[in-house]
Design a protein around this motif. Structure first.
Motif, PDB file in Angstrom:
ATOM      1  N   TYR A 163      12.460   6.590  -0.715  1.00 16.06           N
ATOM      2  CA  TYR A 163      12.125   7.974  -1.087  1.00 16.06           C
ATOM      3  C   TYR A 163      13.150   8.525  -2.076  1.00 16.06           C
ATOM      4  O   TYR A 163      12.792   9.081  -3.117  1.00 16.06           O
ATOM      5  N   ARG A 355       0.275  10.736  -3.084  1.00 17.96           N
ATOM      6  CA  ARG A 355       1.598  10.308  -2.628  1.00 17.96           C
ATOM      7  C   ARG A 355       2.168  11.298  -1.629  1.00 17.96           C
ATOM      8  O   ARG A 355       2.826  10.908  -0.652  1.00 17.96           O
ATOM      9  N   HIS A 359       3.348  10.527   2.124  1.00 18.82           N
ATOM     10  CA  HIS A 359       4.719  10.864   2.525  1.00 18.82           C
ATOM     11  C   HIS A 359       4.716  11.710   3.797  1.00 18.82           C
ATOM     12  O   HIS A 359       5.460  11.426   4.744  1.00 18.82           O
TER      13      HIS A 359
END
Length: 376
Positions: A163, A355, A359
């Motif tokens: 990340y 995304r 996440h």
């Protein structure tokens, strides 16, 4: 709605917190009752502005008029802030020595920059870590040099490491094993996955060196203001929002008075760095809450960067709630909803939808619950 006037429904004057009234007009402090002083101190503490309030009242000759108990409490906050500033300056010097062999300037950001340069926001300001900006291709060297001198990265799981290293604008946070101080090493000022892509080479090229500490530098005035606004209005958490807006107000006031051509250059620099919307919000709420003296020409130049009138009315409602002190006397109706919606907005600005969904799913269901294992 006029582009630079908050509607009465968005910010009723009667609902402005006492702390904002005193920061705008410190002379009002002389007439406060003991109960009002109690409220003022609690609002300042909840906003991390206690020491700032001490210096502000002292600067305007009002500290002597404070209630004795309030003056004592503010004095203790100022002592803590002075010790913090001394420790931060010493830490900056040590970091400069640790990275000195790389041939890079120690380009400081945010609180460390204000403290090292002696800028107005530094008065009474506390900050948790030292933020620096380095070229992206120098990240491995910088990280290795810091580790060689006792810095250790947070113990993150593989997903969080990815990340930070692939998607974010900084390395995972690092802590010195002996001094227990923290550093955030940035290579730009917004995540790689954000829609806006300010070129960090432009920031570094315009940076200004400091005489002390050796090798340190800070962003150019317009860039520092833009970073301050971006850091506040691209984020999703506003627990330090009023403190950060005060930083912006003080920077704008200072550079506007002492930096020739500052107001004329700011809109063009905002467009060049793709940060117009964040700067629009920064100017709008700094003017609305603190009365920042922004010239009409600068307001007009930035007006086109704002959202449409309907969305602007919504954002006024959200920001004027989220930017208030985190004290019960200041929490207006729907404040928690505003915090939540701005948190969602902040995450939305960080990543593309797909995304972001992946996440958030990972953080909610797959990340280990041990707080030592979660850093993103």
């Amino acid at each position: 709605m006029k582009p630079w006037t908050l509607s009465p429904a968005s910010m009723p004057p009667a609902e402005l917190p006492l702390l904002l009234h005193i920061l705008r007009t410190p002379q009002q402090a002389a007439s406060l009752s003991p109960a009002a002083w109690d409220t003022l101190l609690r609002q300042a503490e909840s906003s991390l502005l206690s020491a700032t309030l001490h210096y502000w009242l002292e600067q305007h000759g009002q500290l002597a008029h404070a209630l004795p108990q309030a003056r004592e409490q503010l004095a203790w906050a100022a002592v803590q802030a002075r010790r913090h500033a001394q420790a931060a300056y010493w830490e900056i010097r040590l970091i400069g020595k640790e990275l000195g062999g790389l041939g890079l300037p120690l380009l400081l950001l945010k609180g460390g920059a204000y403290a090292a340069a002696g800028l107005p926001p530094a008065a009474g300001r506390l900050f948790a870590d030292i933020d620096v900006l380095v070229p992206e291709d120098s990240l491995p060297e910088v990280e290795a040099a810091l580790m060689l001198h006792g810095w250790s990265g947070a113990k993150l799981d593989p997903y969080d490491q990815r990340y930070y290293r692939e998607w974010m604008h900084e390395l995972p946070p690092m802590t010195h094993v002996r001094r227990q101080t923290s550093i955030d090493v940035h290579h730009t000022i917004l995540p790689r996955t954000a829609a806006q892509r300010p070129d960090p080479r432009l920031l570094r090229a315009a940076a200004r060196p400091l005489a002390e500490p050796p090798g340190a530098a800070i962003l150019a005035p317009a860039d520092m203001v833009l970073h301050s606004a971006t850091h506040l209005f691209a984020d999703g958490e506003f627990d330090k929002g009023l403190r950060d807006l005060w930083d912006l107000h003080r920077l704008l006031t200072h550079f506007g008075a002492h930096e020739p051509g500052f107001w004329e250059a700011l809109p063009a620099r905002a467009r060049q760095l793709e940060l117009q919307r964040f700067m629009f919000y920064g100017l709008r709420y700094s003017v609305a809450l603190f009365g920042t003296p922004v010239p009409p020409a600068t307001r007009a130049a930035m007006a086109a960067a704002g959202p449409n009138p309907l969305l602007l009315a919504v954002m006024d409602g959200l920001f004027t709630r989220a930017l208030m002190p985190r004290h019960p006397s200041c929490r207006r109706a729907l404040a928690k909803l505003a915090d939540f919606l701005l948190y969602v907005r902040g995450n939305w600005l960080r990543m593309p939808p797909l995304r972001l969904a992946r996440h958030l799913f990972h953080k909610a269901f797959l990340t280990p619950k041990n707080p030592q294992q979660s850093g993103a």
